[in-house]
Design a protein around this motif. Structure first.
Motif, PDB file in Angstrom:
ATOM      1  N   GLU A 260      27.023 -10.962 -24.305  1.00  0.00           N
ATOM      2  CA  GLU A 260      26.201 -11.810 -25.196  1.00  0.00           C
ATOM      3  C   GLU A 260      25.869 -11.059 -26.486  1.00  0.00           C
ATOM      4  O   GLU A 260      25.881 -11.633 -27.572  1.00  0.00           O
ATOM      5  N   ASP A 261      25.576  -9.746 -26.324  1.00  0.00           N
ATOM      6  CA  ASP A 261      25.315  -8.929 -27.521  1.00  0.00           C
ATOM      7  C   ASP A 261      26.527  -8.950 -28.446  1.00  0.00           C
ATOM      8  O   ASP A 261      26.394  -9.032 -29.671  1.00  0.00           O
ATOM      9  N   VAL A 262      27.716  -8.861 -27.847  1.00  0.00           N
ATOM     10  CA  VAL A 262      28.942  -8.852 -28.653  1.00  0.00           C
ATOM     11  C   VAL A 262      29.081 -10.183 -29.395  1.00  0.00           C
ATOM     12  O   VAL A 262      29.414 -10.201 -30.583  1.00  0.00           O
ATOM     13  N   ASP A 263      28.783 -11.278 -28.704  1.00  0.00           N
ATOM     14  CA  ASP A 263      28.831 -12.592 -29.368  1.00  0.00           C
ATOM     15  C   ASP A 263      27.878 -12.646 -30.560  1.00  0.00           C
ATOM     16  O   ASP A 263      28.228 -13.167 -31.625  1.00  0.00           O
ATOM     17  N   LEU A 266      29.352 -10.647 -33.374  1.00  0.00           N
ATOM     18  CA  LEU A 266      30.435 -11.372 -34.056  1.00  0.00           C
ATOM     19  C   LEU A 266      29.862 -12.461 -34.968  1.00  0.00           C
ATOM     20  O   LEU A 266      30.327 -12.670 -36.081  1.00  0.00           O
ATOM     21  N   ASP A 267      28.820 -13.112 -34.465  1.00  0.00           N
ATOM     22  CA  ASP A 267      28.165 -14.150 -35.245  1.00  0.00           C
ATOM     23  C   ASP A 267      27.501 -13.548 -36.492  1.00  0.00           C
ATOM     24  O   ASP A 267      27.575 -14.103 -37.586  1.00  0.00           O
ATOM     25  N   TRP A 268      26.884 -12.380 -36.301  1.00  0.00           N
ATOM     26  CA  TRP A 268      26.266 -11.682 -37.428  1.00  0.00           C
ATOM     27  C   TRP A 268      27.308 -11.365 -38.493  1.00  0.00           C
ATOM     28  O   TRP A 268      27.108 -11.609 -39.680  1.00  0.00           O
ATOM     29  N   LEU A 269      28.462 -10.835 -38.041  1.00  0.00           N
ATOM     30  CA  LEU A 269      29.516 -10.447 -38.982  1.00  0.00           C
ATOM     31  C   LEU A 269      30.049 -11.675 -39.732  1.00  0.00           C
ATOM     32  O   LEU A 269      30.247 -11.624 -40.947  1.00  0.00           O
ATOM     33  N   ASN A 336      20.192  -4.891 -38.173  1.00  0.00           N
ATOM     34  CA  ASN A 336      19.593  -5.724 -37.138  1.00  0.00           C
ATOM     35  C   ASN A 336      20.397  -7.011 -36.972  1.00  0.00           C
ATOM     36  O   ASN A 336      20.284  -7.928 -37.777  1.00  0.00           O
ATOM     37  N   ILE A 337      21.195  -7.061 -35.916  1.00  0.00           N
ATOM     38  CA  ILE A 337      22.032  -8.256 -35.719  1.00  0.00           C
ATOM     39  C   ILE A 337      21.241  -9.395 -35.080  1.00  0.00           C
ATOM     40  O   ILE A 337      21.722 -10.510 -34.981  1.00  0.00           O
ATOM     41  N   PHE A 338      20.001  -9.115 -34.695  1.00  0.00           N
ATOM     42  CA  PHE A 338      19.188 -10.147 -34.032  1.00  0.00           C
ATOM     43  C   PHE A 338      18.259 -10.872 -35.007  1.00  0.00           C
ATOM     44  O   PHE A 338      17.301 -11.510 -34.600  1.00  0.00           O
ATOM     45  N   TYR A 339      18.547 -10.743 -36.314  1.00  0.00           N
ATOM     46  CA  TYR A 339      17.632 -11.297 -37.312  1.00  0.00           C
ATOM     47  C   TYR A 339      17.389 -12.798 -37.127  1.00  0.00           C
ATOM     48  O   TYR A 339      16.309 -13.304 -37.404  1.00  0.00           O
ATOM     49  N   LYS A 340      18.421 -13.512 -36.638  1.00  0.00           N
ATOM     50  CA  LYS A 340      18.279 -14.961 -36.504  1.00  0.00           C
ATOM     51  C   LYS A 340      17.233 -15.341 -35.472  1.00  0.00           C
ATOM     52  O   LYS A 340      16.622 -16.396 -35.556  1.00  0.00           O
ATOM     53  N   GLN A 341      17.076 -14.511 -34.461  1.00  0.00           N
ATOM     54  CA  GLN A 341      16.108 -14.796 -33.408  1.00  0.00           C
ATOM     55  C   GLN A 341      14.716 -14.337 -33.808  1.00  0.00           C
ATOM     56  O   GLN A 341      13.731 -14.748 -33.210  1.00  0.00           O
ATOM     57  N   GLU A 342      14.660 -13.450 -34.811  1.00  0.00           N
ATOM     58  CA  GLU A 342      13.396 -12.789 -35.111  1.00  0.00           C
ATOM     59  C   GLU A 342      12.680 -13.319 -36.350  1.00  0.00           C
ATOM     60  O   GLU A 342      11.503 -13.090 -36.532  1.00  0.00           O
ATOM     61  N   ASP A 343      13.438 -13.980 -37.209  1.00  0.00           N
ATOM     62  CA  ASP A 343      12.852 -14.451 -38.458  1.00  0.00           C
ATOM     63  C   ASP A 343      12.438 -15.913 -38.264  1.00  0.00           C
ATOM     64  O   ASP A 343      13.270 -16.754 -37.931  1.00  0.00           O
ATOM     65  N   SER A 344      11.171 -16.207 -38.465  1.00  0.00           N
ATOM     66  CA  SER A 344      10.694 -17.563 -38.172  1.00  0.00           C
ATOM     67  C   SER A 344      11.391 -18.604 -39.048  1.00  0.00           C
ATOM     68  O   SER A 344      11.608 -19.736 -38.627  1.00  0.00           O
ATOM     69  N   ASN A 345      11.780 -18.226 -40.283  1.00  0.00           N
ATOM     70  CA  ASN A 345      12.501 -19.178 -41.131  1.00  0.00           C
ATOM     71  C   ASN A 345      13.857 -19.534 -40.526  1.00  0.00           C
ATOM     72  O   ASN A 345      14.303 -20.678 -40.614  1.00  0.00           O
ATOM     73  N   GLU A 346      14.504 -18.551 -39.944  1.00  0.00           N
ATOM     74  CA  GLU A 346      15.796 -18.793 -39.304  1.00  0.00           C
ATOM     75  C   GLU A 346      15.629 -19.696 -38.082  1.00  0.00           C
ATOM     76  O   GLU A 346      16.442 -20.572 -37.827  1.00  0.00           O
ATOM     77  N   VAL A 347      14.559 -19.445 -37.331  1.00  0.00           N
ATOM     78  CA  VAL A 347      14.310 -20.260 -36.144  1.00  0.00           C
ATOM     79  C   VAL A 347      14.035 -21.709 -36.553  1.00  0.00           C
ATOM     80  O   VAL A 347      14.561 -22.651 -35.959  1.00  0.00           O
ATOM     81  N   LEU A 370      37.294 -16.239 -36.543  1.00  0.00           N
ATOM     82  CA  LEU A 370      37.776 -16.448 -35.180  1.00  0.00           C
ATOM     83  C   LEU A 370      37.843 -17.949 -34.939  1.00  0.00           C
ATOM     84  O   LEU A 370      36.929 -18.676 -35.331  1.00  0.00           O
ATOM     85  N   THR A 371      38.896 -18.397 -34.310  1.00  0.00           N
ATOM     86  CA  THR A 371      39.058 -19.832 -34.087  1.00  0.00           C
ATOM     87  C   THR A 371      37.905 -20.355 -33.228  1.00  0.00           C
ATOM     88  O   THR A 371      37.538 -19.756 -32.229  1.00  0.00           O
TER      89      THR A 371
END
Ligand SMILES: *[C@@H]1O[C@H](CO)[C@@H](O)[C@H](O)[C@H]1NC(C)=O
Ligand SMILES: *[C@@H]1O[C@H](CO)[C@@H](O)[C@H](O)[C@H]1NC(C)=O
Ligand SMILES: *[C@@H]1O[C@H](CO)[C@@H](O)[C@H](O)[C@H]1NC(C)=O
Ligand SMILES: *[C@@H]1O[C@H](CO)[C@@H](O)[C@H](O)[C@H]1NC(C)=O
Length: 479
Positions: A260-263, A266-269, A336-347, A370-371
């Motif tokens: 899941e971390d790898v996913d 990849l999403d972060w990249l 920090n690849i977890f920014y999407k989970q941590e930033d309230s604006n992203e949430v 990636l396809t």
């Protein structure tokens, strides 16, 4: 529901961090280019209750009246999915034209973003608290504030109000004009994906546009190397040693441990590339974070010039190329690849794109990602797991599918802005009502037309801005 609860815990734990970050960002406010006064207005949490409203919250808005002269118009920026103070600093066009029109500028924050939180730090804690996050409520906030401003400051003679907005904020500016036509006399929208709903727009264009930017500014070799990169990373992260190698060479804040971390990595990249394409301005900028001029070119030059044909060297060189972007100021300790989970604006944005604003995205062989198929069922299921709510695809289409039902709106789109995919440029201008204007900018990054003028601006941007100015002048004369 389980996942939702876990998420809550993460969010509430992280809120102190978010607060610290906010203070950190505020610390830079003295460097802000444009000065604004921050104000708040109490608005109903629920505009659509037929019984007396009992709950209110503070909606933030920011004002610049430096160029205002009596009789001048009010330019309102309808905030989208960002902190409004950041949006304002990236909307120099309004400050540039305020003196021409003697206009006062008002930037309105969208509820649930920035500091405009209906339930404070508990705004994201329950489904019940989140349910007032919708386009209809946000539009009603804007109309409510505009009405209040008219009553308070312009009792004798109501000046014209013109709305501005970029991307989601642009959709809102157009919808505000459509739903509350007495509120604003016209709207200038930039890269507003007003038709980006499953029923109307196909899924492949977003990633294709990103790829086109990389082809134009980084050349075919860069696109090939990025494509190869996915394979190298996927292969390497199969082993724990490989995960560790990437975590340390890329200086990730948290080690990659699980698939899941790898996913998420990849999403972060993928998101780094999307953002790079969006902010590929001809000057250094700070739309998301600080980046150099033409960041796509900078990144691609580095990535392709030191190309190494072995996995470790390749990953090392990749990390160095990315550092020129993600660590431009040299002040990023770790990624920090977890920014999407941590930033309230992203949430908040994830919630909106899970409920009403479903914008299908898929990648194919024709792009550099990636396809990934677009599967609505899977998408909706993930959303349900994350938020415990069901999606409502095509919901905002009740605002109308035909852009010619609008009046006094400019739909401007840049063909090299991924954010413009789903914009109203698919119809040719001559089929539209003459007060609905589409405008195409051939080659400009995200919302560049709404930025302040710069000596590096090319003719396309200068001409687009002139077009907006002359259109507003026409509207003001008519009104
Ligand atoms: C919100 O803040 C209050 C006061 O600072 C605190 O007592 C409460 O635990 C916080 N709630 C959440 C969900 O973080
Ligand atoms: C190295 O070159 C070989 C042969 O051209 C190619 O198959 C392989 O993917 C390359 N590996 C990397 C990491 O570039
Ligand atoms: C960013 O640059 C600084 C200074 O060169 C360096 O100390 C730091 O490790 C770099 N951070 C990342 C994430 O690469
Ligand atoms: C465009 O719409 C406006 C407002 O509804 C209307 O007054 C005008 O006549 C329309 N123009 C054309 C060419 O249809």
């Amino acid at each position: 529901m389980m996942a939702f609860n876990i998420k809550n815990n993460i969010l509430s734990k992280l809120f102190p961090i978010i607060t610290v970050l906010l203070i950190f960002i505020r610390g830079f406010e003295s460097f802000n280019l444009y000065s604004l006064e921050t104000r708040y207005i109490e608005v109903p949490v629920d505009h659509f209750s037929a019984t007396p409203i009992t709950k209110y919250f503070y909606l933030r808005y920011m004002v610049n009246a430096k160029y205002y002269r009596k009789g001048g118009p009010v330019f309102v920026y309808t905030g989208g999915n960002r902190d409004i103070s950041i949006t304002a600093q990236n909307s120099g066009f309004l400050f540039d034209i305020a003196p021409i029109f003697n206009a006062v500028l008002v930037f309105i924050e969208h509820r649930y973003y920035g500091t405009s939180l209906p339930f404070g730090n508990a705004s994201f804690a329950t489904i019940e608290n989140l349910k007032y996050l919708s386009t209809t409520q946000a539009l009603a906030d804007f109309a409510f504030l505009i009405d209040a401003l008219k009553k308070k400051f312009f009792q004798k003679a109501e000046p014209p109000f013109i709305a501005f907005g970029g991307h989601y904020g642009g959709m809102l500016a157009a919808w505000l004009r459509l739903k509350y036509p007495h509120s604003v006399d016209g709207a200038i929208t930039s890269s507003a994906p007003i038709l980006y709903f499953p029923e109307l727009t196909s899924c492949e264009g977003y990633y294709k546009t990103v790829t086109r930017v990389f082809k134009v500014y980084g050349k075919e070799k860069c696109v090939k190397t990025i494509k190869l990169g996915w394979e190298v990373i996927l292969d390497l992260t199969k082993s724990n040693l490989g995960k560790d190698y990437i975590s340390s060479t890329w200086k990730l804040c948290n080690k990659l441990k699980t698939p899941e971390d790898v996913d998420i990595f990849l999403d972060w990249l993928a998101n780094v590339y999307i953002k790079l394409a969006m902010v590929n301005y001809p000057y250094s900028s700070e739309y998301f974070e600080p980046v150099p001029a033409f960041p796509v070119m900078v990144f691609c030059n580095k990535l392709t010039s030191n190309y190494v044909n072995n996995t470790k060297g390749f990953i090392q060189n990749y990390a160095e190329a990315l550092q020129m972007i993600t660590n431009y100021t040299g002040q990023t300790d770790c990624i920090n690849i977890f920014y999407k989970q941590e930033d309230s604006n992203e949430v908040a944005w994830q919630y909106q794109t899970c409920t009403e604003l479903i914008m299908p995205k898929c990648s194919t062989d024709e792009d550099m990602f990636l396809t990934k198929n677009w599967n609505y069922q899977q998408f909706a299921l993930n959303c349900y797991k994350q938020f415990g709510v069901r999606s409502r695809p095509n919901g905002p289409l009740t605002y109308g599918k035909n852009v010619d039902s609008y009046s006094n709106v400019v739909f401007s789109n840049s063909m090299l802005d991924p954010g413009a995919w789903g914009g109203a440029y698919l119809k040719s201008a001559d089929t539209l009502n003459d007060s609905v204007l589409t405008y195409q900018i051939i080659d400009a990054p995200h919302l560049m037309d709404l930025r302040g003028s710069d000596s590096a601006d090319d003719n396309n941007i200068v001409t687009a801005r002139k077009f907006y100015i002359s259109t507003i002048k026409k509207w003001l004369k008519r009104g």
